[in-house]
Scaffold this motif. Structure first.
Motif, PDB file in Angstrom:
ATOM      1  N   UNK A  80       0.892  -0.991  -0.171  1.00  0.00           N
ATOM      2  CA  UNK A  80       0.031  -0.097   0.049  1.00  0.00           C
ATOM      3  C   UNK A  80       0.916   1.309   0.004  1.00  0.00           C
ATOM      4  N   UNK A  81       1.879   1.162   1.103  1.00  0.00           N
ATOM      5  CA  UNK A  81       2.614   2.399   0.926  1.00  0.00           C
ATOM      6  C   UNK A  81       3.416   2.675  -0.522  1.00  0.00           C
ATOM      7  N   UNK A  82       3.993   1.422  -0.974  1.00  0.00           N
ATOM      8  CA  UNK A  82       4.746   1.750  -2.632  1.00  0.00           C
ATOM      9  C   UNK A  82       3.815   2.144  -3.448  1.00  0.00           C
ATOM     10  N   UNK A  83       2.574   1.898  -3.584  1.00  0.00           N
ATOM     11  CA  UNK A  83       1.711   2.656  -4.567  1.00  0.00           C
ATOM     12  C   UNK A  83       1.187   3.754  -4.273  1.00  0.00           C
ATOM     13  N   UNK A  84       1.074   4.250  -2.828  1.00  0.00           N
ATOM     14  CA  UNK A  84       0.970   5.507  -2.574  1.00  0.00           C
ATOM     15  C   UNK A  84       2.062   6.338  -2.864  1.00  0.00           C
ATOM     16  N   UNK A  85       3.244   5.751  -2.572  1.00  0.00           N
ATOM     17  CA  UNK A  85       4.404   6.507  -2.945  1.00  0.00           C
ATOM     18  C   UNK A  85       4.518   6.856  -4.637  1.00  0.00           C
ATOM     19  N   UNK A  86       4.257   5.995  -5.201  1.00  0.00           N
ATOM     20  CA  UNK A  86       4.028   6.008  -6.870  1.00  0.00           C
ATOM     21  C   UNK A  86       3.159   6.957  -7.128  1.00  0.00           C
ATOM     22  N   UNK A  87       1.977   6.984  -6.455  1.00  0.00           N
ATOM     23  CA  UNK A  87       1.002   8.127  -6.888  1.00  0.00           C
ATOM     24  C   UNK A  87       1.365   9.562  -6.403  1.00  0.00           C
ATOM     25  N   UNK A  88       2.240   9.474  -5.329  1.00  0.00           N
ATOM     26  CA  UNK A  88       2.820  10.806  -4.892  1.00  0.00           C
ATOM     27  C   UNK A  88       3.760  11.265  -5.970  1.00  0.00           C
ATOM     28  N   UNK A  89       4.460  10.516  -6.429  1.00  0.00           N
ATOM     29  CA  UNK A  89       5.375  10.724  -7.504  1.00  0.00           C
ATOM     30  C   UNK A  89       4.821  11.402  -8.563  1.00  0.00           C
ATOM     31  N   UNK A  90       3.639  10.753  -8.977  1.00  0.00           N
ATOM     32  CA  UNK A  90       2.732  11.098 -10.153  1.00  0.00           C
ATOM     33  C   UNK A  90       2.291  12.544  -9.977  1.00  0.00           C
ATOM     34  N   UNK A  91       1.773  12.916  -8.576  1.00  0.00           N
ATOM     35  CA  UNK A  91       1.152  14.078  -8.487  1.00  0.00           C
ATOM     36  C   UNK A  91       2.445  15.207  -8.571  1.00  0.00           C
ATOM     37  N   UNK A  92       3.444  14.902  -7.774  1.00  0.00           N
ATOM     38  CA  UNK A  92       4.461  15.952  -7.782  1.00  0.00           C
ATOM     39  C   UNK A  92       4.881  16.081  -9.202  1.00  0.00           C
ATOM     40  N   UNK A  93       5.247  15.127 -10.122  1.00  0.00           N
ATOM     41  CA  UNK A  93       5.412  15.382 -11.726  1.00  0.00           C
ATOM     42  C   UNK A  93       4.702  16.439 -12.179  1.00  0.00           C
ATOM     43  N   UNK A  94       3.258  15.874 -11.942  1.00  0.00           N
ATOM     44  CA  UNK A  94       2.092  16.690 -12.771  1.00  0.00           C
ATOM     45  C   UNK A  94       1.958  17.997 -12.505  1.00  0.00           C
ATOM     46  N   UNK A  95       2.294  18.341 -11.013  1.00  0.00           N
ATOM     47  CA  UNK A  95       2.110  19.568 -10.453  1.00  0.00           C
ATOM     48  C   UNK A  95       3.103  20.604 -10.655  1.00  0.00           C
ATOM     49  N   UNK A  96       4.378  20.113 -10.691  1.00  0.00           N
ATOM     50  CA  UNK A  96       5.541  20.755 -10.768  1.00  0.00           C
ATOM     51  C   UNK A  96       6.503  20.483 -11.713  1.00  0.00           C
ATOM     52  N   UNK A  97       6.834  19.249 -11.864  1.00  0.00           N
ATOM     53  CA  UNK A  97       7.840  19.036 -13.032  1.00  0.00           C
ATOM     54  C   UNK A  97       7.288  19.608 -14.594  1.00  0.00           C
ATOM     55  N   UNK A  98       6.103  19.355 -14.770  1.00  0.00           N
ATOM     56  CA  UNK A  98       5.605  19.541 -16.165  1.00  0.00           C
ATOM     57  C   UNK A  98       5.767  21.267 -16.287  1.00  0.00           C
ATOM     58  N   UNK A  99       5.580  21.744 -15.306  1.00  0.00           N
ATOM     59  CA  UNK A  99       5.481  23.549 -15.293  1.00  0.00           C
ATOM     60  C   UNK A  99       6.938  23.996 -15.491  1.00  0.00           C
ATOM     61  N   UNK A 100       7.863  23.200 -15.001  1.00  0.00           N
ATOM     62  CA  UNK A 100       9.286  23.477 -15.264  1.00  0.00           C
ATOM     63  C   UNK A 100       9.873  22.901 -16.469  1.00  0.00           C
ATOM     64  N   UNK A 101       9.040  22.369 -17.240  1.00  0.00           N
ATOM     65  CA  UNK A 101       9.579  22.100 -18.760  1.00  0.00           C
ATOM     66  C   UNK A 101       9.563  20.707 -18.956  1.00  0.00           C
ATOM     67  N   UNK A 102       9.251  19.780 -18.081  1.00  0.00           N
ATOM     68  CA  UNK A 102       9.241  18.510 -18.467  1.00  0.00           C
ATOM     69  C   UNK A 102       8.093  18.007 -19.338  1.00  0.00           C
ATOM     70  N   UNK A 103       8.163  16.825 -19.843  1.00  0.00           N
ATOM     71  CA  UNK A 103       7.133  16.382 -21.004  1.00  0.00           C
ATOM     72  C   UNK A 103       5.848  16.477 -20.207  1.00  0.00           C
ATOM     73  N   UNK A 104       4.690  17.043 -21.008  1.00  0.00           N
ATOM     74  CA  UNK A 104       3.500  16.895 -20.276  1.00  0.00           C
ATOM     75  C   UNK A 104       2.692  15.776 -20.650  1.00  0.00           C
ATOM     76  N   UNK A 105       2.618  14.844 -19.639  1.00  0.00           N
ATOM     77  CA  UNK A 105       1.960  13.535 -19.825  1.00  0.00           C
ATOM     78  C   UNK A 105       0.866  13.352 -18.846  1.00  0.00           C
ATOM     79  N   UNK A 106       0.655  14.123 -17.886  1.00  0.00           N
ATOM     80  CA  UNK A 106      -0.325  13.899 -16.964  1.00  0.00           C
ATOM     81  C   UNK A 106      -1.521  15.346 -16.871  1.00  0.00           C
ATOM     82  N   UNK A 107      -0.970  16.169 -17.302  1.00  0.00           N
ATOM     83  CA  UNK A 107      -1.863  17.537 -17.154  1.00  0.00           C
ATOM     84  C   UNK A 107      -3.521  17.155 -17.857  1.00  0.00           C
ATOM     85  N   UNK A 108      -4.347  17.935 -17.491  1.00  0.00           N
ATOM     86  CA  UNK A 108      -5.777  17.743 -18.079  1.00  0.00           C
ATOM     87  C   UNK A 108      -5.536  18.468 -19.344  1.00  0.00           C
ATOM     88  N   UNK A 109      -4.663  19.594 -19.711  1.00  0.00           N
ATOM     89  CA  UNK A 109      -4.520  19.916 -21.092  1.00  0.00           C
ATOM     90  C   UNK A 109      -4.303  19.049 -22.080  1.00  0.00           C
TER      91      UNK A 109
END
Length: 357
Positions: A80-109
């Protein structure tokens, strides 16, 4: 100076001894806490009383049981903690990494890519359901087969003892007592055989005579040889052939149940199926946050934790009951068999006196 050093040394040793004793005293408590968190005990089946059946049918069965829930959650904590960790990484990437120029693979746009993740998860979700359901049903079938054979032990031991008590002549009561001893150990021997236990001499020291105990300890297959001894005892009583056949049918049924239990004990559900189901779940749950982010945002870790707990909990039920001899109420069945044998041996003469009145 020397005395001072010796005093300091003895004082230090005293502190060390006190510290070691405190650690030793704490070990049983730590061990008890660890055993309490082992959730395998939750799968051990017990006979229901009337009140427990009423509770089982009531609406309260839907409510989580506090301590049981904590123990199950602890057992599934790592995945459970492992998959929650994966989901947190997804959230962090989608919220901040994409805004920093990373490939946009999660955002609603980028709705097209989000939809692709969702479709991939949707197309494979039916396979996850089928795998888990088939896995759990197969384990339940094994559990029920073992329960049927162990439930039959009550009838086998009672029938052997009942028939022998009624048919053995008065001058062969010593043989009847031997039949009672060997009938009473049929289920304990099968229990030890199914649970890979080897302390036969300890568990049966009060149930067999010393020479009988030495014999059963020396053999390779105690249940089989105990049935053989019973067959020889019945044959030596010189009963009519039809009566011998009737008793032997019960012994044959016992041997058939032993063989069935050995098959369940040594042959699991095909390992490839179990491994594939577990690994399929691993990849499916890893991909779940990718599809869930566009819909749930920062709630994704919570949703992932709930979905993971429910799916892995169902799969875990199949794993725990696949080997049924650790969860069946074997001790209660064994005790009931022994009690029935002793009661028939001690009170069968009362039946004869009852009929003379």
């Amino acid at each position: 100076m020397t005395d001072t050093v010796m005093n300091v040394s003895s004082s230090a040793n005293g502190h060390l001894n006190t510290r070691d004793s405190m650690r030793l005293n704490a070990l049983p408590k730590i061990s008890a806490i660890r055993e309490w968190f082992h959730h395998e005990e939750l799968f051990i089946d017990k006979g229901f009383t009337r009140q427990e059946w009423i509770y089982h049918r009531s609406w309260r069965r839907h409510l989580p049981e506090g301590f049981a829930f904590i123990r199950v959650l602890h057992s599934l904590g790592y995945p459970v903690f492992f998959y929650v960790g994966v989901s947190l990484l997804v959230c962090v990437y989608a919220q901040w990494a994409e805004d920093a120029g990373a490939p946009k693979i999660f955002t609603q746009q980028n709705a097209v890519r989000s939809q692709r993740y969702y479709i991939a998860l949707l197309l494979t979700s039916f396979a996850v359901g089928l795998l888990i359901v088939f896995r759990t049903n197969s384990s339940y079938a094994r559990w029920w087969e073992a329960r049927t054979h162990w439930g039959g032990m009550l009838g086998i031991t009672r029938n052997i003892m009942r028939q022998c008590a009624c048919w053995f002549p008065e001058e062969q009561q010593d043989k009847l007592a031997a039949v009672a001893r060997w009938t009473a150990v049929l289920t304990p021997l099968l229990k030890m055989h199914c649970r890979w236990q080897t302390d036969v001499h300890i568990q049966l020291k009060d149930r067999l005579l010393p020479h009988e105990l030495a014999y059963i300890v020396s053999v390779k297959h105690p249940p089989n040889m105990a049935a053989t001894v019973l067959t020889q005892l019945v044959a030596s009583a010189n009963l009519p052939e039809m009566l011998q056949i009737s008793v032997d049918k019960q012994i044959v049924q016992y041997i058939d149940s032993v063989a069935a239990c050995e098959r369940l004990q040594k042959q699991p559900i095909p390992v490839a199926y179990t491994r594939h189901t577990s690994r399929f779940l691993l990849w499916w749950l890893t991909g779940f946050p990718f599809a869930a982010w566009s819909s749930y945002g920062w709630v994704t870790p919570f949703v992932t934790a709930v979905v993971t707990f429910l799916l892995l909990g169902t799969e875990n039920i199949g794993i725990q009951i696949e080997e049924p001899f650790e969860v069946l109420p074997i001790e209660a069945i064994t005790a009931a068999c022994i009690s029935s044998v002793h009661e028939i041996l001690e009170r069968h003469h009362e039946c004869e006196e009852l009929l003379r009145r």
